[in-house]
Design an enzyme around this catalytic site. Structure first.
Site, PDB file in Angstrom:
ATOM      1  NE  ARG A 127      -9.480  -1.922   1.356  1.00 48.30           N
ATOM      2  CZ  ARG A 127      -8.230  -1.705   1.728  1.00 48.30           C
ATOM      3  NH1 ARG A 127      -7.847  -2.004   2.944  1.00 48.30           N
ATOM      4  NH2 ARG A 127      -7.371  -1.199   0.880  1.00 48.30           N
ATOM      5  CD  GLN A 132     -11.805 -10.145  -2.189  1.00 45.71           C
ATOM      6  OE1 GLN A 132     -11.673 -11.040  -3.027  1.00 45.71           O
ATOM      7  NE2 GLN A 132     -11.641 -10.361  -0.904  1.00 45.71           N
ATOM      8  CG  ASP A 135      -9.750  -2.526  -2.853  1.00 45.75           C
ATOM      9  OD1 ASP A 135      -9.346  -1.344  -2.927  1.00 45.75           O
ATOM     10  OD2 ASP A 135      -9.700  -3.188  -1.798  1.00 45.75           O
ATOM     11  CB  SER A 138      -6.414  -4.194  -2.874  1.00 41.76           C
ATOM     12  OG  SER A 138      -7.100  -4.163  -1.643  1.00 41.76           O
ATOM     13  CE1 TYR A 235      -9.901   1.408   3.118  1.00 44.11           C
ATOM     14  CE2 TYR A 235     -12.172   1.046   3.816  1.00 44.11           C
ATOM     15  CZ  TYR A 235     -11.232   1.228   2.813  1.00 44.11           C
ATOM     16  OH  TYR A 235     -11.639   1.217   1.503  1.00 44.11           O
TER      17      TYR A 235
END
Length: 382
Positions: A127, A132, A135, A138, A235
């Protein structure tokens, strides 16, 4: 190099790992793309649309995967014990990219290593800013958070917003969201848009500002413990038992008043923490609804039954699996872009092939098997 997109075969999995949009982009990078017939039907994509984008259409899994250098999937491949052995169809030396559930499926990881497949667990993508767009957690959790509220509204026997009518006033629904990660924040935002009064709680105090920016109210459990509740990778850490005892007391009052509870708390590679006990369910109002987004990992509610909606003392507990698959069109589009962005990152444009540097941070974070061995630092004991 050939990229194969097989049809997803796990029960409840309606997504697909490529769309016509990403097929065109993959071909633009110099790859051949083969899509198994019917792979996109549940995501409202016909074979003809893939063919128009330039893909070959494979008659079945075997022909689609034959001679593939790269395999893109949504869910982890099935093993012989699952009723269909997808691992046996993966070419030796191929690279597999999917949501592997690697930390929870050591036998699968070992089988991939023995098959000689270099496997990349997309759920372990670091992350960091430059990752991004790759991911999957997400992108998929964002949709799951939205869908959780829609499912709650469908099960709830009343309206969400306050309504002033000639016959009297309809009170707004009260929603409590457990976990203010991507799914939880989207649940807060969606419930607010529907007109509910929304509270949210999370072990990470840094999420308070995000909850409040969306119109929700933040429930603090224990500030001292919550300061140590996030890993360097962003996390949530597993909290000690005393934290959850404290949480039961603080959150209990909110639960008794809530009409809807949405739970989203997950710890990578571990059973989901129980946030709502059986006693707390019994204290909730008849007609209340719990939507448990952690059902597949054991559930945040002690009474959740994965894959089912159950009734306890008038409280509905919704334990749907594959929640993002319930929005298959959008979730496939986002998942496939995550995969494309990673493939694009790893592609040598001039050579028109993957060039994988094992020392690159994104490769280190996601590669679980290489050259017949389990190589991920979190799994080297497998």
């Amino acid at each position: 190099m050939k990229i194969a997109i097989p049809k997803e075969r796990r029960d409840g999995e309606l997504r697909v790992a490529a769309t016509p949009e990403t097929v065109k982009k993959l071909i633009g990078l110099g790859y051949r793309v083969s899509v198994e017939t019917g792979a996109g039907l549940h995501s409202s994509v016909a074979d003809a649309q893939y063919a128009e984008a330039g893909a070959e259409i494979g008659a079945d899994a075997a022909s689609t995967l034959s001679d593939a250098d790269i395999v893109l999937k949504v869910s982890r491949p099935m093993m012989a014990g699952d009723g269909f052995d997808e691992i046996a169809l993966l070419p030796r030396g191929s690279r597999l990219f999917c949501h592997l559930n690697a930390l929870s499926e050591p036998a699968l990881v070992k089988a991939l290593a023995e098959r000689g497949v270099d496997a990349f667990a997309m759920e372990l993508m670091p992350r960091i800013t430059r990752a991004q767009s790759m991911d999957i957690l997400s992108s998929q959790n964002n949709l799951a958070g939205y869908r959780a509220v829609i499912d709650a509204a469908a099960e709830y026997g009343r309206a969400f917003p306050m309504m002033m009518t000639a016959a009297g006033t309809v009170a707004p629904a009260r929603v409590l969201v457990f976990g203010a990660g991507v799914a939880g924040l989207q649940a807060v935002a969606t419930a607010k848009r529907l007109g509910a009064i929304v509270h949210a709680t999370d072990v990470r105090p840094a999420t308070r500002e995000q909850v409040e920016s969306l119109g929700g109210k933040f429930v603090v459990v224990d500030e001292a413990m919550e300061k140590e509740a996030e890993t360097a990778g962003g996390y949530a850490k597993e909290m000690p038992p005393e934290y959850f005892e404290r949480q039961k007391k603080v959150v209990g009052d909110f639960l008794r008043k809530a009409d809807i509870a949405i739970t989203t708390a997950l710890v990578p590679g571990r059973k989901a923490p129980v946030l709502i006990s059986a006693d707390q369910v019994r204290d909730m109002k008849p007609g209340s609804v719990i939507v448990d987004l952690a059902a597949e990992q054991g559930g945040n509610c002690a009474l959740t039954v994965p894959g089912q909606t159950v009734l306890h003392n008038g409280v509905k507990i919704v334990g749907n699996r594959d929640v993002s698959s319930r929005l298959a069109g959008d979730s496939s589009a986002l998942f496939s872009r995550n995969l494309f962005n990673f493939i694009q990152f790893l592609t040598d444009r001039e050579a028109k092939k993957l060039e994988i540097n094992p020392d690159e941070a994104l490769v280190k974070g996601t590669c679980v098997t290489r050259n017949g061995a389990v190589v991920h630092p979190q799994m080297t004991a497998v």
